[in-house]
Design an enzyme around this catalytic site. Structure first.
Site, PDB file in Angstrom:
ATOM      1  N   PRO A  56      44.496  25.915 -57.889  1.00 45.68           N
ATOM      2  CA  PRO A  56      43.471  25.911 -58.934  1.00 45.68           C
ATOM      3  C   PRO A  56      42.506  27.090 -58.858  1.00 45.68           C
ATOM      4  CG  PRO A  56      43.026  24.208 -57.302  1.00 45.68           C
ATOM      5  CD  PRO A  56      44.397  24.747 -57.008  1.00 45.68           C
ATOM      6  N   ASN A  57      42.168  27.574 -60.027  1.00 46.29           N
ATOM      7  CA  ASN A  57      41.177  28.636 -60.245  1.00 46.29           C
ATOM      8  C   ASN A  57      41.666  30.032 -59.859  1.00 46.29           C
ATOM      9  OD1 ASN A  57      39.066  26.838 -61.182  1.00 46.29           O
ATOM     10  ND2 ASN A  57      38.982  26.095 -59.075  1.00 46.29           N
TER      11      ASN A  57
ATOM     12  N   ARG B  91      36.621  35.878 -61.072  1.00 44.38           N
ATOM     13  CA  ARG B  91      36.039  34.727 -60.375  1.00 44.38           C
ATOM     14  C   ARG B  91      35.306  35.209 -59.119  1.00 44.38           C
ATOM     15  NH1 ARG B  91      39.456  30.594 -56.542  1.00 44.38           N
ATOM     16  NH2 ARG B  91      37.727  29.160 -56.181  1.00 44.38           N
TER      17      ARG B  91
ATOM     18  N   TYR C 110      36.131  36.885 -53.806  1.00 44.43           N
ATOM     19  CA  TYR C 110      37.591  36.894 -53.973  1.00 44.43           C
ATOM     20  C   TYR C 110      38.161  38.253 -54.389  1.00 44.43           C
ATOM     21  CZ  TYR C 110      36.982  31.858 -53.613  1.00 44.43           C
ATOM     22  OH  TYR C 110      36.656  30.602 -53.159  1.00 44.43           O
TER      23      TYR C 110
ATOM     24  N   ASN D 282      48.759  29.249 -51.614  1.00 46.99           N
ATOM     25  CA  ASN D 282      47.302  29.211 -51.555  1.00 46.99           C
ATOM     26  C   ASN D 282      46.893  27.967 -52.334  1.00 46.99           C
ATOM     27  OD1 ASN D 282      44.550  29.356 -51.774  1.00 46.99           O
ATOM     28  ND2 ASN D 282      44.486  31.553 -52.161  1.00 46.99           N
TER      29      ASN D 282
ATOM     30  N   ALA E 251      41.159  24.784 -53.381  1.00 48.19           N
ATOM     31  CA  ALA E 251      40.366  23.679 -52.832  1.00 48.19           C
ATOM     32  C   ALA E 251      41.215  22.472 -52.447  1.00 48.19           C
ATOM     33  CB  ALA E 251      39.294  23.266 -53.835  1.00 48.19           C
TER      34      ALA E 251
ATOM     35  N   HIS F 223      41.600  21.261 -48.849  1.00 49.47           N
ATOM     36  CA  HIS F 223      40.572  20.539 -48.114  1.00 49.47           C
ATOM     37  C   HIS F 223      40.612  19.017 -48.307  1.00 49.47           C
ATOM     38  CE1 HIS F 223      39.384  24.637 -47.720  1.00 49.47           C
ATOM     39  NE2 HIS F 223      38.990  24.739 -48.965  1.00 49.47           N
TER      40      HIS F 223
ATOM     41  N   ASP G  56      51.509  15.485 -48.305  1.00 46.17           N
ATOM     42  CA  ASP G  56      52.723  14.668 -48.271  1.00 46.17           C
ATOM     43  C   ASP G  56      53.883  15.366 -48.979  1.00 46.17           C
ATOM     44  OD1 ASP G  56      51.414  12.724 -46.857  1.00 46.17           O
ATOM     45  OD2 ASP G  56      51.327  11.262 -48.485  1.00 46.17           O
TER      46      ASP G  56
ATOM     47  N   GLU H 150      50.280  28.693 -45.293  1.00 47.98           N
ATOM     48  CA  GLU H 150      49.074  28.501 -46.112  1.00 47.98           C
ATOM     49  C   GLU H 150      48.267  29.800 -46.072  1.00 47.98           C
ATOM     50  OE1 GLU H 150      46.769  25.213 -44.615  1.00 47.98           O
ATOM     51  OE2 GLU H 150      45.033  25.670 -45.903  1.00 47.98           O
TER      52      GLU H 150
ATOM     53  N   HIS I 206      44.679  31.803 -47.518  1.00 47.67           N
ATOM     54  CA  HIS I 206      43.404  31.811 -48.226  1.00 47.67           C
ATOM     55  C   HIS I 206      42.891  33.240 -48.251  1.00 47.67           C
ATOM     56  CE1 HIS I 206      43.064  27.451 -48.391  1.00 47.67           C
ATOM     57  NE2 HIS I 206      43.517  27.431 -47.145  1.00 47.67           N
ATOM     58  N   LEU I 207      42.390  33.648 -49.396  1.00 50.01           N
ATOM     59  CA  LEU I 207      41.843  35.008 -49.498  1.00 50.01           C
ATOM     60  C   LEU I 207      40.617  35.159 -48.601  1.00 50.01           C
ATOM     61  CD1 LEU I 207      42.222  35.119 -53.345  1.00 50.01           C
ATOM     62  CD2 LEU I 207      43.311  36.756 -51.806  1.00 50.01           C
TER      63      LEU I 207
ATOM     64  N   ARG J 218      32.912  29.502 -43.963  1.00 49.38           N
ATOM     65  CA  ARG J 218      32.190  29.135 -45.188  1.00 49.38           C
ATOM     66  C   ARG J 218      31.600  27.724 -45.028  1.00 49.38           C
ATOM     67  NH1 ARG J 218      35.756  30.616 -50.245  1.00 49.38           N
ATOM     68  NH2 ARG J 218      33.777  30.078 -51.272  1.00 49.38           N
TER      69      ARG J 218
ATOM     70  N   ARG K 244      35.003  23.336 -46.169  1.00 49.25           N
ATOM     71  CA  ARG K 244      36.151  24.245 -46.321  1.00 49.25           C
ATOM     72  C   ARG K 244      36.863  24.500 -44.988  1.00 49.25           C
ATOM     73  NH1 ARG K 244      35.784  26.781 -51.529  1.00 49.25           N
ATOM     74  NH2 ARG K 244      33.600  26.890 -52.108  1.00 49.25           N
TER      75      ARG K 244
END
Ligand code: DQA
Length: 149
Positions: free
Chosen positions: A14-15, A22, A27, A78, A81, A84, A91, A102, A104-105, A111, A115
């Site tokens: 998302p996002n 953004r 980011y 990625n 959110a 978290h 699952d 996984e 994350h930028l 943070r 997070r």
């Protein structure tokens, strides 16, 4: 015959469609299209094939995982959110039982406290955070090693 272990499913959560506009201070200014172009180019260098998707919905990400599970040898995700708190995504990754990295930028460990938790921790083989777009490229290298591709 196409070797499944060379196939990487890349999922942006998302996002991430808004990358570039953004919160650029966090980011960066690279758009998702630019990021995807560098993922494709790195994958080519490593002899990997990628299918890349971005979805905002948790269920949509799960549908993609399910749909591409037999094609994919590994997953680069990625989760945004969802990392978290999405036990459904956790699952789903466990269900498809493919090596997953996984990404994350940002450095999520530095943070907000919420997070710092990734509910995906037990079902992925690595987490790369805080390296910006380069983290995805490192993730691809990690998967190539993992898969012996
Ligand atoms: C993110 C970090 C998450 O905490 C956040 O919700 C995102 C982006 C990152 O790439 O740094 O959407 O996954």
């Amino acid at each position: 015959m196409m070797k499944k272990r060379r196939n990487i499913l890349v999922l942006h959560g998302p996002n991430l469609n808004l990358l570039g506009e953004r919160e650029p201070g966090l980011y960066g200014t690279k758009t998702l299209a630019e990021l995807n172009a560098s993922i494709i180019s790195q994958a080519r260098k490593l002899g990997l094939s990628c299918r890349i998707f971005q979805r905002n919905g948790e269920g949509e990400l799960l549908d993609l995982l399910h749909r591409h599970r037999r094609w994919a040898g590994g997953i680069l995700i990625n989760p945004g959110a969802y990392a978290h708190y999405s036990y459904a995504l956790r699952d789903g990754l466990a269900a498809v039982a493919l090596p997953a990295v996984e990404v994350h930028l940002t450095d999520v460990s530095k943070r907000e406290p919420w997070r710092r938790v990734s509910v995906l921790a037990e079902v992925r083989c690595a987490c790369i955070a805080g390296k910006g777009p380069a983290g995805y490229l490192e993730g691809l290298r990690r998967l190539a090693r993992e898969l012996g591709a």
